[in-house]
Motif scaffolding. Structure first.
Motif, mmCIF file in Angstrom:
data_model
loop_
_atom_site.group_PDB
_atom_site.id
_atom_site.type_symbol
_atom_site.label_atom_id
_atom_site.label_comp_id
_atom_site.label_asym_id
_atom_site.label_seq_id
_atom_site.Cartn_x
_atom_site.Cartn_y
_atom_site.Cartn_z
ATOM 1 N N SER A 1 0.899 -1.093 -0.087
ATOM 2 C CA SER A 1 -0.269 0.193 0.066
ATOM 3 C C SER A 1 0.755 1.256 0.069
ATOM 4 C CB SER A 1 -1.076 0.033 1.135
ATOM 5 O OG SER A 1 -0.377 -0.071 2.351
ATOM 6 N N ALA A 2 2.056 0.973 0.472
ATOM 7 C CA ALA A 2 2.925 2.234 0.558
ATOM 8 C C ALA A 2 3.843 2.564 -0.703
ATOM 9 C CB ALA A 2 3.648 2.253 1.657
ATOM 10 N N ASP A 3 3.765 1.500 -1.797
ATOM 11 C CA ASP A 3 4.267 1.582 -2.997
ATOM 12 C C ASP A 3 3.647 2.643 -3.550
ATOM 13 O OD1 ASP A 3 5.349 1.285 -5.439
ATOM 14 O OD2 ASP A 3 5.192 -0.711 -5.666
ATOM 15 N N SER A 4 4.254 3.753 -4.414
ATOM 16 C CA SER A 4 3.983 4.874 -4.664
ATOM 17 C C SER A 4 3.462 4.808 -6.401
ATOM 18 C CB SER A 4 4.700 6.221 -4.803
ATOM 19 O OG SER A 4 6.122 5.764 -5.404
ATOM 20 N N ASN A 5 3.878 3.396 -6.779
ATOM 21 C CA ASN A 5 3.712 3.011 -8.322
ATOM 22 C C ASN A 5 2.766 1.814 -8.199
ATOM 23 O OD1 ASN A 5 4.326 3.979 -10.743
ATOM 24 N ND2 ASN A 5 5.555 2.182 -11.169
ATOM 25 N N THR A 6 1.826 1.736 -7.227
ATOM 26 C CA THR A 6 0.794 0.881 -6.975
ATOM 27 C C THR A 6 -0.662 1.283 -6.614
ATOM 28 O OG1 THR A 6 2.481 -1.053 -6.686
ATOM 29 C CG2 THR A 6 0.098 -1.595 -6.221
ATOM 30 N N LEU A 7 -1.384 0.920 -7.508
ATOM 31 C CA LEU A 7 -2.892 1.441 -7.280
ATOM 32 C C LEU A 7 -3.620 -0.115 -6.669
ATOM 33 C CD1 LEU A 7 -5.327 3.334 -7.640
ATOM 34 C CD2 LEU A 7 -5.755 2.204 -9.596
ATOM 35 N N ARG A 8 -4.061 0.191 -5.528
ATOM 36 C CA ARG A 8 -4.850 -1.065 -4.907
ATOM 37 C C ARG A 8 -6.341 -0.891 -5.117
ATOM 38 N NH1 ARG A 8 -4.508 -1.911 0.625
ATOM 39 N NH2 ARG A 8 -4.908 -3.849 0.134
ATOM 40 N N PRO B 1 -10.644 6.203 -0.284
ATOM 41 C CA PRO B 1 -10.643 6.257 1.239
ATOM 42 C C PRO B 1 -9.762 7.109 1.657
ATOM 43 C CG PRO B 1 -10.449 3.954 0.464
ATOM 44 C CD PRO B 1 -10.388 4.847 -0.850
ATOM 45 N N GLU B 2 -9.930 7.919 2.810
ATOM 46 C CA GLU B 2 -9.136 8.929 3.376
ATOM 47 C C GLU B 2 -7.725 8.445 3.667
ATOM 48 O OE1 GLU B 2 -8.042 12.687 4.153
ATOM 49 O OE2 GLU B 2 -9.987 12.007 3.444
ATOM 50 N N ASN B 3 -7.667 7.161 3.877
ATOM 51 C CA ASN B 3 -6.295 6.539 4.290
ATOM 52 C C ASN B 3 -5.718 6.110 3.100
ATOM 53 O OD1 ASN B 3 -6.380 7.201 6.842
ATOM 54 N ND2 ASN B 3 -7.082 5.198 7.890
ATOM 55 N N ALA B 4 -6.049 6.228 1.692
ATOM 56 C CA ALA B 4 -5.501 5.487 0.661
ATOM 57 C C ALA B 4 -3.988 6.388 0.363
ATOM 58 C CB ALA B 4 -6.221 6.173 -0.614
ATOM 59 N N ALA B 5 -3.251 5.187 0.048
ATOM 60 C CA ALA B 5 -1.799 5.791 -0.026
ATOM 61 C C ALA B 5 -1.491 6.694 -1.326
ATOM 62 C CB ALA B 5 -0.954 4.349 0.018
ATOM 63 N N ASN B 6 -2.263 6.279 -2.294
ATOM 64 C CA ASN B 6 -2.033 6.720 -3.678
ATOM 65 C C ASN B 6 -3.203 7.509 -4.238
ATOM 66 O OD1 ASN B 6 0.840 5.908 -3.757
ATOM 67 N ND2 ASN B 6 0.054 4.046 -4.139
ATOM 68 N N LYS B 7 -3.773 8.631 -3.968
ATOM 69 C CA LYS B 7 -5.012 9.312 -4.226
ATOM 70 C C LYS B 7 -4.879 9.610 -5.694
ATOM 71 C CE LYS B 7 -6.490 10.412 0.425
ATOM 72 N NZ LYS B 7 -6.860 11.543 1.285
ATOM 73 N N GLU B 8 -3.668 10.168 -6.137
ATOM 74 C CA GLU B 8 -3.262 10.745 -7.274
ATOM 75 C C GLU B 8 -3.746 9.584 -8.420
ATOM 76 O OE1 GLU B 8 -3.633 13.895 -8.489
ATOM 77 O OE2 GLU B 8 -3.840 14.426 -6.158
ATOM 78 N N LEU B 9 -3.311 8.757 -8.067
ATOM 79 C CA LEU B 9 -3.385 7.280 -8.895
ATOM 80 C C LEU B 9 -4.698 6.972 -9.147
ATOM 81 C CD1 LEU B 9 -0.420 5.078 -8.370
ATOM 82 C CD2 LEU B 9 -0.769 6.543 -10.218
ATOM 83 N N ALA B 10 -5.600 7.047 -8.107
ATOM 84 C CA ALA B 10 -6.731 6.774 -8.111
ATOM 85 C C ALA B 10 -7.587 7.544 -8.895
ATOM 86 C CB ALA B 10 -7.449 6.669 -6.618
ATOM 87 N N TYR B 11 -7.249 9.013 -8.912
ATOM 88 C CA TYR B 11 -8.068 9.799 -9.644
ATOM 89 C C TYR B 11 -7.784 9.521 -11.237
ATOM 90 C CZ TYR B 11 -8.331 12.298 -5.282
ATOM 91 O OH TYR B 11 -8.493 12.871 -4.047
ATOM 92 N N GLU B 12 -6.564 9.276 -11.295
ATOM 93 C CA GLU B 12 -6.320 8.864 -12.936
ATOM 94 C C GLU B 12 -7.151 7.687 -13.195
ATOM 95 O OE1 GLU B 12 -2.026 9.283 -14.253
ATOM 96 O OE2 GLU B 12 -1.576 9.734 -12.131
ATOM 97 N N PHE B 13 -7.295 6.812 -12.591
ATOM 98 C CA PHE B 13 -7.997 5.451 -13.056
ATOM 99 C C PHE B 13 -9.567 5.923 -13.055
ATOM 100 C CE2 PHE B 13 -10.310 1.737 -12.261
ATOM 101 C CZ PHE B 13 -9.728 0.740 -13.244
ATOM 102 N N ILE B 14 -9.879 6.611 -12.285
ATOM 103 C CA ILE B 14 -11.342 7.192 -12.345
ATOM 104 C C ILE B 14 -11.513 7.769 -13.777
ATOM 105 C CG2 ILE B 14 -13.282 8.765 -11.457
ATOM 106 C CD1 ILE B 14 -12.112 8.177 -8.844
#
Length: 432
Positions: A33-40, A323-336
């Protein structure tokens, strides 16, 4: 009263805060989850569903364009609902997940700070421009978790609605036309009854009867009525013209033979099958039946909005939430954002789903194009009016019970409305 398991919509507040399942049993490891290059990523759509097919393609596009890796875990609906509070309040939270819309689901998570206010991302990516106002309602919440607020907490990329399925072969055999007005609709019901056919596939033991009841109320309602009922803007008059007409008319439908006399014991599956096997030529229910009817109905049929109604049951589909505790929110936005692209939306549309931002020219399947055109017509009228059980936790069971009492003759229409009103007032007291 949405999709095939409608009671799940609101009766989850207690479950969200209960330790129903151990975290280790459903969350999986959080080492990456702390991997900045992984979207969970978590979602619960079946592999053969229109949404899963589209999102699988989105994963490939995302990985190709960003160089990041998607760590996808398929969860069950119940896993996510029952453990959301615990998982999202820990470092086991994913970066992006599918979650149910509504006050006691996404609204509850928003009000407790467990999911992110994504309003800035909405502005950055222009998602609001792709979503009709009634679709936005289920994605935006107030501080106390009531939908229709000012802050964005999720993004839907598919929709759903309730309309009228017609067996066009049965109509042709009876010398009848598909109705375009409500008077014509009633005339068709009378014509089938005169031929010894019970025209409406219905189910009183589960959601379809409540959908028909609410649609009848909507046929005498306006947007303010919907806002009062669903968003608590003003008191609801349970003896007013909307609910009085709906309950009286439903009782008349049974008395006139439009609905089977044993409807109170019939389940949704039985109603759907009675349409599939040609027993009943008309079915008032949701777009979630569409793909099944394509596969199983051995006759020509069509789906239309309820005749002359400017308001229809329906809503966005479930939401992408971060989630507020998401490690990689910017990746989440890109996927959306990728899931909102026309080419991904077209996959939803060409596989029996209802996309919210597809280019109509990309929909090559004729039946799917008909479905989407009907949905878009409702959106153009700002017609989506949600579901009758949404305002209060447990109200689904109340509607089923009270309408069963009505159609069996155990109580009259006025008593039914009074009972519904009392339960509604109690269930929504904290929001008003």
């Amino acid at each position: 009263m949405a999709r095939n398991t409608p009671s799940r919509t609101l009766a989850v507040v207690g479950a969200l805060s209960a330790a129903a399942l151990a975290l280790a049993g459903c969350a999986g490891g959080s080492g990456d989850s702390a991997d900045s290059n992984t979207l969970r990523l978590w979602h619960y759509e079946g592999e053969d569903s229109a949404m899963a097919k589209a999102w699988n393609e989105a994963i490939e596009v995302f990985e190709d364009e960003t160089g990041a890796t998607v760590e996808f875990e398929q969860k069950s609906f119940e896993q996510i609902q029952k453990t959301a509070s615990q998982v999202l309040d820990s470092d086991a939270a994913p970066d992006l997940m599918e979650f149910n819309k509504g006050n006691a689901t996404a609204g509850f998570l928003a009000s407790t700070g467990l999911i992110t206010d994504i309003s800035d991302a909405v502005d950055e990516y222009g998602w609001a421009d792709k979503l009709a106002p009634s679709l936005q309602t289920t994605a935006k919440y107030s501080e106390d978790g009531v939908m229709g607020g000012d802050a964005w907490y999720g993004i839907p990329n598919y929709g759903e609605f309730v309309g009228v399925y017609y067996n066009t072969d049965a109509f042709a055999a009876a010398g009848l036309q598909i109705p375009t007005t409500y008077d014509e609709f009633v005339a068709v019901l009378d014509a089938f009854v005169a031929k010894g056919i019970t025209p409406l596939a219905e189910a009183g033991a589960e959601y379809p009867l409540g959908q028909l009841w609410y649609q009848l109320a909507l046929s005498r309602a306006d947007r303010q009525f919907v806002n009062d009922y669903q968003l608590y803007e003003n008191p609801v008059d349970w003896q007013g013209p909307e609910f009085t007409y709906a309950t009286d008319t439903l009782q008349e439908y049974v008395e006139n033979g439009y609905i089977a006399s044993d409807v109170s014991s019939v389940k949704a599956e039985d109603a759907g099958v009675s349409f599939i096997n040609g027993t009943a030529p008309i079915f008032v229910s949701g777009s979630w039946w569409y793909g099944r009817f394509v596969e199983e109905a051995g006759f020509d049929w069509t789906l239309r909005a309820f005749p002359e109604a400017t308001l229809s049951l329906g809503s966005s589909g479930n939401l992408w939430v971060v989630p507020e505790n998401a490690a990689n929110k910017e990746l989440a936005y890109e996927f959306i954002d990728i899931t909102m692209r026309p080419e991904i939306q077209a996959i939803i549309g060409n596989n029996g789903g209802v996309p919210v931002a597809a280019d109509p020219a990309d929909i090559t399947d004729e039946k799917s194009a008909e479905l989407i055109a009907t949905f878009n017509g409702i959106l153009d009228d700002d017609g989506l009016s949600f579901y009758p059980d949404w305002p209060a936790a447990g109200f689904y069971d109340v509607i089923v019970r009270e309408l069963q009492g009505l159609v069996t003759g155990a109580q009259d229409a006025a008593t039914t409305n009074a009972n519904l009103g009392a339960e509604y007032e109690e269930g929504t007291a904290d929001f008003r």
